[in-house]
Design a protein around this motif. Structure first.
Motif, PDB file in Angstrom:
ATOM      1  N   PRO A  12       1.584  -1.087  -8.098  1.00  0.00           N
ATOM      2  CA  PRO A  12       0.290  -1.616  -7.624  1.00  0.00           C
ATOM      3  C   PRO A  12       0.226  -3.138  -7.590  1.00  0.00           C
ATOM      4  O   PRO A  12      -0.582  -3.714  -6.862  1.00  0.00           O
ATOM      5  CB  PRO A  12      -0.715  -1.049  -8.629  1.00  0.00           C
ATOM      6  CG  PRO A  12       0.087  -0.773  -9.862  1.00  0.00           C
ATOM      7  CD  PRO A  12       1.444  -0.358  -9.369  1.00  0.00           C
TER       8      PRO A  12
ATOM      9  N   ARG B 192       0.817  -1.216   0.000  1.00  0.00           N
ATOM     10  CA  ARG B 192       0.000   0.000   0.000  1.00  0.00           C
ATOM     11  C   ARG B 192       0.854   1.271   0.000  1.00  0.00           C
ATOM     12  O   ARG B 192       0.397   2.323  -0.449  1.00  0.00           O
ATOM     13  CB  ARG B 192      -0.935   0.005   1.211  1.00  0.00           C
ATOM     14  CG  ARG B 192      -0.235   0.064   2.547  1.00  0.00           C
ATOM     15  CD  ARG B 192      -1.213   0.035   3.694  1.00  0.00           C
ATOM     16  NE  ARG B 192      -0.524  -0.113   4.968  1.00  0.00           N
ATOM     17  CZ  ARG B 192      -1.133  -0.087   6.143  1.00  0.00           C
ATOM     18  NH1 ARG B 192      -2.441   0.056   6.195  1.00  0.00           N
ATOM     19  NH2 ARG B 192      -0.423  -0.218   7.251  1.00  0.00           N
ATOM     20  N   THR B 193       2.068   1.178   0.517  1.00  0.00           N
ATOM     21  CA  THR B 193       2.914   2.370   0.558  1.00  0.00           C
ATOM     22  C   THR B 193       3.444   2.759  -0.818  1.00  0.00           C
ATOM     23  O   THR B 193       3.884   3.894  -1.015  1.00  0.00           O
ATOM     24  CB  THR B 193       4.105   2.151   1.518  1.00  0.00           C
ATOM     25  OG1 THR B 193       4.848   1.017   1.097  1.00  0.00           O
ATOM     26  CG2 THR B 193       3.608   1.937   2.944  1.00  0.00           C
TER      27      THR B 193
ATOM     28  N   LEU C 231       1.566   2.033  -3.700  1.00  0.00           N
ATOM     29  CA  LEU C 231       0.427   1.618  -4.521  1.00  0.00           C
ATOM     30  C   LEU C 231       0.411   2.315  -5.878  1.00  0.00           C
ATOM     31  O   LEU C 231      -0.011   1.729  -6.871  1.00  0.00           O
ATOM     32  CB  LEU C 231      -0.873   1.912  -3.765  1.00  0.00           C
ATOM     33  CG  LEU C 231      -2.152   1.267  -4.304  1.00  0.00           C
ATOM     34  CD1 LEU C 231      -2.013  -0.250  -4.347  1.00  0.00           C
ATOM     35  CD2 LEU C 231      -3.355   1.673  -3.461  1.00  0.00           C
ATOM     36  N   ARG C 232       0.886   3.543  -5.951  1.00  0.00           N
ATOM     37  CA  ARG C 232       0.871   4.275  -7.223  1.00  0.00           C
ATOM     38  C   ARG C 232       1.969   3.800  -8.166  1.00  0.00           C
ATOM     39  O   ARG C 232       1.773   3.731  -9.382  1.00  0.00           O
ATOM     40  CB  ARG C 232       1.028   5.772  -6.966  1.00  0.00           C
ATOM     41  CG  ARG C 232      -0.178   6.416  -6.290  1.00  0.00           C
ATOM     42  CD  ARG C 232       0.028   7.910  -6.107  1.00  0.00           C
ATOM     43  NE  ARG C 232      -1.112   8.539  -5.466  1.00  0.00           N
ATOM     44  CZ  ARG C 232      -2.182   8.986  -6.115  1.00  0.00           C
ATOM     45  NH1 ARG C 232      -2.232   8.870  -7.437  1.00  0.00           N
ATOM     46  NH2 ARG C 232      -3.173   9.552  -5.468  1.00  0.00           N
ATOM     47  N   THR C 233       3.113   3.478  -7.623  1.00  0.00           N
ATOM     48  CA  THR C 233       4.253   3.101  -8.477  1.00  0.00           C
ATOM     49  C   THR C 233       4.362   1.596  -8.711  1.00  0.00           C
ATOM     50  O   THR C 233       4.905   1.172  -9.725  1.00  0.00           O
ATOM     51  CB  THR C 233       5.569   3.599  -7.852  1.00  0.00           C
ATOM     52  OG1 THR C 233       5.695   3.063  -6.530  1.00  0.00           O
ATOM     53  CG2 THR C 233       5.567   5.120  -7.776  1.00  0.00           C
TER      54      THR C 233
END
Length: 274
Positions: free
Chosen positions: A239, A232-233, A235-237
């Motif tokens: 997923p 989750r830390t 999640l953008r890079t």
């Protein structure tokens, strides 16, 4: 019953998923020996970029595929152990309550009501927070929150069975009441209780994943919930770190439910034919 089970599409699909899950759990120490939490390559390697690491690596460079396989072992152990413990406790309490009747029945049912007033996940969360995170504690916490359903079903079945002729015959020959309850009555009350096993296994897998996501799982074991929390830390890079174990959880729970539904349907057909 077996033929009917195999003719049900959802039962076949559920069984295939569970067989795949069991194969992953059994093959994990063979395909990925050693510690699955060890560093295996560069951090955040994307999937399918390195065939030695098919699903890539996490933030610390650990093999995601190895973690996925070893996480299947944890999910199976927790699901089956929690279901067995809760079914055993519930069957014993329900049998005692239904067979004894009177004050014993009233006391045991009020105890059951007290446990049912607390949501299962909150009860497990409080128990693990107090005792400390470990695999055995997680199993005990889940069983503590799941035994009430089997207890109520066992009691209802025992209430209908205890007045039958074979129970009266056992009393006439001088069998001890506890022997009658657990040797003669309980085996006949078990089938409806066991029908809850698929629901309890699925709930146990989800609760264990949620506890691990919150950092209350066994720190020495790989868990799918812990993998989701790890991803989750980033999640953008990256997923895929959360998506892969999330899909594994969804597919596993779906497989347990489908197999359970097929088994219940097959048992119902068998009962109707008999």
């Amino acid at each position: 019953m077996r033929r009917r089970f195999l003719q049900t599409p959802e039962a076949v699909a559920g069984t295939a998923i569970l067989v795949l899950l069991a194969a992953m759990a059994l093959a994990a120490p063979l395909l990925f020996p050693g510690d699955p939490l060890r560093i295996a390559g560069p951090a955040l390697t994307p999937p399918f970029q390195d065939w030695a690491l098919p699903l890539g690596t996490d933030r610390l460079g650990r093999d995601v595929l190895a973690e996925l396989f070893h996480g299947a072992r944890t999910s199976l152990v927790v699901g089956l152990a929690a279901a067995a413990a809760s079914l055993a406790v519930g069957a014993v309490i329900g049998t005692l309550a239904g067979f004894a009747g009177g004050l014993a029945d009233e006391a045991l049912m009020r105890l059951t009501d007290a446990f049912q007033t607390v949501p299962g996940f909150l009860l497990a969360l409080a128990f693990v927070s107090i005792v400390g995170p470990s695999l055995s504690v997680v199993v005990a916490a889940i069983a503590l929150s799941a035994w009430t359903g089997p207890a109520r079903i066992a009691r209802a079945e025992v209430l209908s069975i205890r007045e039958r002729d074979f129970v009266a015959g056992a009393r006439v020959v001088g069998m001890h009441p506890l022997e009658i309850a657990f040797r003669e009555v309980l085996p006949n009350a078990l089938p409806p209780v066991l029908a809850l096993s698929s629901i309890i296994v699925a709930q146990a897998i989800l609760i264990e994943a949620a506890l691990s996501f919150l950092g209350l799982g066994d720190p020495n074991r790989v868990t799918w919930g812990g993998m989701v929390a790890e991803g989750r830390t980033v999640l953008r890079t990256a997923p895929f770190l959360s998506i892969v174990p999330g899909i594994a959880l969804v597919v596993t729970v779906l497989g347990v439910y489908l197999a359970g539904e097929g088994a219940v349907e097959g048992a119902a057909v068998r009962k109707g034919l008999s």
